[in-house]
Write a protein that holds these residues in place. Structure first.
Motif, PDB file in Angstrom:
ATOM      1  N   THR A   1      23.486  37.304  49.627  1.00 13.75           N
ATOM      2  CA  THR A   1      23.582  38.684  49.163  1.00 13.75           C
ATOM      3  C   THR A   1      23.763  38.714  47.649  1.00 13.75           C
ATOM      4  O   THR A   1      24.630  38.010  47.119  1.00 13.75           O
TER       5      THR A   1
ATOM      6  N   LYS B   1      24.220  39.628  55.594  1.00 15.67           N
ATOM      7  CA  LYS B   1      23.095  38.796  55.186  1.00 15.67           C
ATOM      8  C   LYS B   1      23.525  37.397  54.753  1.00 15.67           C
ATOM      9  O   LYS B   1      24.598  37.198  54.199  1.00 15.67           O
TER      10      LYS B   1
ATOM     11  N   SER C   1      18.923  39.724  50.240  1.00 10.01           N
ATOM     12  CA  SER C   1      19.362  41.116  50.205  1.00 10.01           C
ATOM     13  C   SER C   1      19.934  41.430  48.831  1.00 10.01           C
ATOM     14  O   SER C   1      20.978  40.937  48.440  1.00 10.01           O
TER      15      SER C   1
END
Length: 199
Positions: free
Chosen positions: A145, A142, A194
């Motif tokens: 994160t 991602k 995320s």
């Protein structure tokens, strides 16, 4: 109360990341300390693209200060200097022990955090070219994160610097300020980076 954040820079720091992060933290109204990690103590230095960057002070002069967040921009040369700075590594380690936010982007998660095994169980991302420095079980693809269990925010590179910086505000101050900063720039916080772990 205004948040206080530390942003170290060094020769070879990635300019887009450093300037974007500094700018967004200032827009948030934070007390921003840009500190030189240069071993010669120089406040003015060339970044990774030979653009001049200037620090407010030397890292050693603020080593005992307390910060709500320590934010490491990338750039290979800058990250390598961070890695080799015992002062900066100790600042990050203290931040970690106090469960305060550490944020790192591009090469910094790999060359600083992973190199010193500071977050051996934390999920993180970095620039894909440094992925091999992070254990496969911890790597996340991602762009931004956040590992909530370790209060660690990481991101991938210059192209993710703006959303990374906005997510720092979201983490430190919440959605309202993140939107207040983002909207006038004609960008909006994703508010769905995320996030791993439980609060």
């Amino acid at each position: 109360m205004s948040k206080k954040v530390l942003i170290p820079i060094a020769p070879g720091t990635e300019e887009m990341e450093a300037v974007t992060i500094i700018d967004i933290m200032v827009r948030a109204g934070y007390d921003v300390v840009v500190a030189s990690a240069d071993f010669d103590g120089q406040l003015t230095m060339k970044g990774s693209r030979n653009i001049t960057l200037t620090a407010d002070c030397k890292l050693v002069d603020i080593a005992d200060d307390e910060f709500d967040a320590v934010i490491l921009p990338g750039g290979v040369g800058g990250a390598e200097t961070f890695r080799d700075s015992t002062v900066l590594v100790e600042i990050v380690r203290q931040q970690m022990y106090e469960s305060k936010l550490v944020a790192a982007i591009c090469a910094a998660p790999a060359l600083v955090l992973a190199h010193h095994n500071l977050y051996p169980e934390a999920l993180m991302t970095c620039h894909p070219s440094f992925q091999q420095h992070i254990a496969d079980k911890l790597w996340r693809v991602k762009r931004v994160t956040y590992d909530v269990n370790h209060n660690l925010l990481t991101s991938q590179g210059p192209g993710t610097a703006l959303e990374f910086a906005i997510e720092i505000i979201l983490n430190l101050s919440g959605k309202a300020l993140a939107w207040e900063v983002a909207e006038p720039m004609i960008t909006l916080p994703t508010l769905h980076y995320s996030k791993f772990g439980e609060a």
